[in-house]
Design a protein around this motif. Structure first.
Motif, mmCIF file in Angstrom:
data_model
loop_
_atom_site.group_PDB
_atom_site.id
_atom_site.type_symbol
_atom_site.label_atom_id
_atom_site.label_comp_id
_atom_site.label_asym_id
_atom_site.label_seq_id
_atom_site.Cartn_x
_atom_site.Cartn_y
_atom_site.Cartn_z
ATOM 1 N N HIS A 105 0.849 -1.191 0.000
ATOM 2 C CA HIS A 105 0.000 0.000 0.000
ATOM 3 C C HIS A 105 0.887 1.244 0.000
ATOM 4 C CE1 HIS A 105 -2.839 3.061 1.325
ATOM 5 N NE2 HIS A 105 -3.808 2.220 0.981
ATOM 6 N N PRO A 106 0.516 2.295 -0.746
ATOM 7 C CA PRO A 106 1.371 3.494 -0.873
ATOM 8 C C PRO A 106 1.686 4.211 0.430
ATOM 9 C CG PRO A 106 -0.286 3.457 -2.578
ATOM 10 C CD PRO A 106 -0.636 2.347 -1.643
ATOM 11 N N LEU A 107 0.879 4.005 1.468
ATOM 12 C CA LEU A 107 1.135 4.675 2.740
ATOM 13 C C LEU A 107 1.689 3.721 3.795
ATOM 14 C CD1 LEU A 107 -2.019 6.992 3.029
ATOM 15 C CD2 LEU A 107 0.217 7.508 2.046
ATOM 16 N N SER A 108 2.021 2.523 3.388
ATOM 17 C CA SER A 108 2.505 1.525 4.335
ATOM 18 C C SER A 108 3.984 1.709 4.643
ATOM 19 C CB SER A 108 2.273 0.121 3.773
ATOM 20 O OG SER A 108 3.114 -0.105 2.648
ATOM 21 N N ARG A 129 6.716 8.450 7.222
ATOM 22 C CA ARG A 129 5.263 8.414 7.361
ATOM 23 C C ARG A 129 4.697 9.815 7.566
ATOM 24 N NH1 ARG A 129 1.354 5.166 7.686
ATOM 25 N NH2 ARG A 129 2.678 3.313 7.654
ATOM 26 N N ASN A 130 3.768 10.189 6.703
ATOM 27 C CA ASN A 130 3.018 11.434 6.839
ATOM 28 C C ASN A 130 1.525 11.193 7.035
ATOM 29 O OD1 ASN A 130 5.049 13.451 6.586
ATOM 30 N ND2 ASN A 130 5.136 13.124 4.389
ATOM 31 N N PHE A 131 1.020 10.051 6.572
ATOM 32 C CA PHE A 131 -0.409 9.757 6.619
ATOM 33 C C PHE A 131 -0.661 8.317 7.047
ATOM 34 C CE2 PHE A 131 0.371 12.790 3.183
ATOM 35 C CZ PHE A 131 -0.472 13.838 3.521
ATOM 36 N N LYS A 132 -1.833 8.089 7.627
ATOM 37 C CA LYS A 132 -2.270 6.733 7.939
ATOM 38 C C LYS A 132 -2.825 6.065 6.683
ATOM 39 C CE LYS A 132 -3.685 7.459 12.759
ATOM 40 N NZ LYS A 132 -4.846 7.410 13.693
ATOM 41 N N ILE A 133 -2.729 4.740 6.626
ATOM 42 C CA ILE A 133 -3.270 3.996 5.504
ATOM 43 C C ILE A 133 -4.772 4.247 5.358
ATOM 44 C CG2 ILE A 133 -3.789 1.666 4.647
ATOM 45 C CD1 ILE A 133 -1.087 0.769 5.717
#
Length: 340
Positions: free
Chosen positions: A20-23, A41-45
């Protein structure tokens, strides 16, 4: 149909075939595949759908004709930062928060216009141009929080004018302050309400000031001829002479995790859309030429709200959609500045 928030076009083509792109795994993959920049990390999945929307607010078509440009022979330095050349312009140091709205096209325009007013008043006028007024009243620019066109925003400044107004809840900065509150785009969640708790709705166009003692017409600011800059040297000379410019980048899924260094898309990145930013300088880092840009996702994102992107090869279309104009004052001698 256009997705809300800020990045151009409107279709997501997919995510990484592996992670996943945010993982954490995808972020580790980015850092393993290149050495020019650092991901984190800037965002949650769970925020993926909203993050896509946040990066989908610029439309790259219906460009205005490009007027002929004045050329100078001034030498271009290896490094340049508008904040260093014009240190007394407070707007140059300001990072916006576009909130839950796809208003990057308006926010980056208003931020750049504010910089240029200060610069062209010999750093005397600390005026903020209202992103709220531009976002809500320029109907020919697009559809507010669902996206807009950069050149039309600058053309609107020239033909109609935009009133003064600053950040959220900043009534002392002008006529119409930004009415959408800062919200938490990033992790860990702190200080601000989460963006998901806010209703996505473009503010209404009101031809009146927040403070009834201020006059809307008297608060209007204006810009001059809209210019489109294409070649890197043109963009550099324009920034050196007149201040920051507004541009846009094609956003890929790895961009959301940018932390530092000179961003260059990794081979695993999938295209998301188009996002407006302010370009305020350039330089070279570890042998890689870059543009210095200010984002509008508050200071928690990236490098204190800023990022660097490869310069000179139109990477992610950063040199393709660059526009600006010079503010129009009534008196050329600037002794008694008044708007036309």
């Amino acid at each position: 149909m256009f997705l809300p928030f800020c990045t151009f076009f409107w279709i997501l083509t997919g995510v990484s075939a592996t992670f996943h792109p945010l993982s954490d795994e995808f972020i580790a993959q980015i850092n393993e595949n290149q050495t020019h920049w650092t991901a984190g990390r800037n965002f949650k999945i769970s925020e993926w759908a909203r993050v896509i929307q946040m990066a989908s607010g610029v439309r790259f078509h219906h460009r205005l004709p490009r007027p002929s440009l004045l050329r100078t022979n001034k030498e271009i330095p290896e490094h340049f930062d508008s904040r260093e050349k014009w240190p007394h312009c407070a707007s140059l140091f300001r990072i916006w928060d576009q909130s839950h709205c796809g208003s990057c096209w308006a926010v980056s325009a208003a931020a750049t216009m504010s910089d240029r007013i200060c610069i062209h008043s010999s750093q005397n006028l600390q005026i903020s141009v209202s992103a709220e007024d531009l976002l809500s009243c320029c109907h020919q620019c697009g559809t507010g929080c669902l996206g807009g066109e950069i050149p039309r925003a600058w053309h609107y400044w020239r033909t109609t004018g935009i009133v003064t107004g600053g950040l959220y809840n900043s009534t002392a900065q002008g006529c119409r302050a930004y009415s959408l509150p800062p919200c938490e785009h990033h992790v860990p969640i702190q200080r601000r309400p989460h963006c998901d708790t806010l209703k996505l709705e473009t503010p209404s166009c009101k031809l009146e000031c927040d403070d009834s003692q201020l006059n809307y017409e008297d608060s209007l600011t204006f810009g001059g001829e809209v210019r489109h800059f294409v070649q890197p040297e043109e963009i550099q000379r324009e920034i050196m002479e007149n201040g920051p410019v507004e541009g846009a980048i094609e956003v890929y899924e790895d961009f959301f995790s940018y932390k530092s260094g000179v961003y260059k898309r990794t081979s695993s990145g999938t295209y998301i859309g188009g996002h407006a930013v302010k370009i305020l300088g350039w330089g070279v880092e570890n042998g890689v030429p870059y543009w210095l840009c200010a984002n509008s996702w508050n200071k928690d994102w990236g490098d204190g709200g800023y990022f660097k992107i490869v310069r000179g090869e139109n990477h992610c279309a950063v040199e393709e959609e660059v526009y600006a104009s010079v503010p129009e004052f009534a008196q050329e001698n600037r002794d008694d500045l008044r708007w036309i």
